[in-house]
Design a protein around this motif. Sequence first.
Motif, short mmCIF file in Angstrom:
data_model
loop_
_atom_site.label_atom_id
_atom_site.label_comp_id
_atom_site.label_asym_id
_atom_site.label_seq_id
_atom_site.Cartn_x
_atom_site.Cartn_y
_atom_site.Cartn_z
N UNK A 18 -3.62 7.42 -8.34
CA UNK A 18 -2.34 7.66 -8.92
C UNK A 18 -1.48 6.66 -7.70
N UNK A 19 -0.69 5.73 -8.24
CA UNK A 19 0.00 5.01 -7.23
C UNK A 19 1.63 5.02 -7.86
N UNK A 20 2.59 5.14 -6.89
CA UNK A 20 3.77 5.22 -7.09
C UNK A 20 4.50 4.36 -6.31
N UNK A 21 5.53 3.44 -6.83
CA UNK A 21 6.18 2.45 -6.27
C UNK A 21 7.41 2.45 -6.66
N UNK A 22 8.44 2.43 -5.49
CA UNK A 22 9.94 2.13 -6.14
C UNK A 22 10.53 0.85 -5.92
N UNK A 23 10.93 0.15 -6.85
CA UNK A 23 11.57 -1.10 -6.59
C UNK A 23 13.21 -1.08 -6.99
N UNK A 24 14.10 -1.64 -6.17
CA UNK A 24 15.54 -1.16 -6.67
C UNK A 24 15.95 -2.67 -7.34
N UNK A 25 17.20 -2.80 -7.92
CA UNK A 25 17.68 -3.76 -8.57
C UNK A 25 17.85 -4.97 -7.80
N UNK A 26 17.84 -5.13 -6.44
CA UNK A 26 17.85 -6.28 -5.67
C UNK A 26 16.56 -6.90 -5.41
N UNK A 27 15.61 -6.13 -5.97
CA UNK A 27 14.14 -6.68 -5.50
C UNK A 27 13.50 -6.11 -4.31
N UNK A 28 14.21 -4.99 -3.66
CA UNK A 28 13.60 -4.43 -2.67
C UNK A 28 12.76 -3.32 -2.93
N UNK A 29 11.50 -3.60 -2.33
CA UNK A 29 10.46 -2.22 -2.45
C UNK A 29 10.77 -1.24 -1.43
N UNK A 30 10.90 0.12 -1.90
CA UNK A 30 11.28 0.97 -0.94
C UNK A 30 9.88 1.74 -0.70
N UNK A 31 8.66 1.44 -0.86
CA UNK A 31 7.60 1.93 -0.78
C UNK A 31 6.78 3.03 -1.93
N UNK A 32 5.82 3.68 -1.49
CA UNK A 32 5.64 4.67 -2.50
C UNK A 32 4.27 5.73 -2.05
N UNK A 33 3.64 5.77 -2.88
CA UNK A 33 2.70 7.02 -2.67
C UNK A 33 1.22 6.67 -3.43
N UNK A 34 0.40 7.32 -2.73
CA UNK A 34 -1.12 7.04 -3.34
C UNK A 34 -1.60 8.52 -3.57
N UNK A 35 -2.23 9.02 -4.52
CA UNK A 35 -2.81 10.21 -4.81
C UNK A 35 -4.04 9.97 -5.63
N UNK A 36 -4.97 11.16 -5.64
CA UNK A 36 -5.97 11.04 -6.81
C UNK A 36 -5.39 10.85 -8.23
N UNK A 37 -6.13 10.40 -9.03
CA UNK A 37 -5.62 10.28 -10.45
C UNK A 37 -6.17 11.60 -11.01
N UNK A 38 -5.51 12.00 -12.37
CA UNK A 38 -6.14 13.09 -12.94
C UNK A 38 -7.65 13.01 -12.86
N UNK A 39 -8.15 11.99 -13.34
CA UNK A 39 -9.57 11.89 -13.72
C UNK A 39 -10.47 11.85 -12.35
N UNK A 40 -9.87 11.38 -11.12
CA UNK A 40 -10.51 11.71 -9.87
C UNK A 40 -10.41 12.91 -9.36
#
Length: 262
Positions: free
Chosen positions: A131-153
Amino acid sequence: MSDWLFDLGNSRFKAAPRLTASAVGEVLAWPHGADALAGGDASHGALPRGRRAWGASVAAPALTTQMLGLLRGRFDQVQLVQTQAECAGVRLAYRQADRLGVDRFLALLAARRLTQASTGDVLVAGVGTALTIDLLDASGLHHGGRIAPSPALMRQALHQRAAQLPAAGGRYAEFAGDTEDALASGCDGAAAALVERSLRQAALRLGREPELLLHGGGAEALLPLLPAATLRPALVLEGLAVWAAQAEDADDERPGPADPLG
């Protein structure tokens, strides 16, 4: 002879014809593994042929090399995408751009193209092996994210440590009445809760709530738990189409050979 897009993930191999700078056609998918790449499973169809192939891979190097070899036998030109610090209006938060998985990079390119006409702020959640999560703002700047096991994993890990716990099955319930439903509820609920927390934190950081895009093979199962989300199952391939368009534009801008008579 058409252009095709290929995405070799950790669990599936996907392909789609490239229609426009951000749109893809019907997605084909094969099970993961060398036999599938070779087209040995006739029920999933043979690999297509065409003029150009654009590929992305997060799989092991040996499998990536095999994919490239197969594509080079079917296409006149083959190009493998690498993560870039800046591309198509997206600027990555990672100090070392190549440490961000190319699937996450491409999903961000597609997300920016999709949300520019609306708020522009977007939280991208990919549900595959991880499960990956990433935040992108309206200017195109990526604020980073998270990585976790998916439900299947999560389910697979529990089953490996406790074989009596089934690796699949069950239905979501807020308070389940049997073990299979409890496992489905716990694992799906954990993933949805992490996405919801990320949405709250994103709103605090940006001062406004972003759109939420879900993609990946396990995304549809989480959709009922995240009613604000939009499902984009082919988001990585859509991002690959964006990347291909950028690469073509860059090629067009390069000066040609000097005129010997000039």
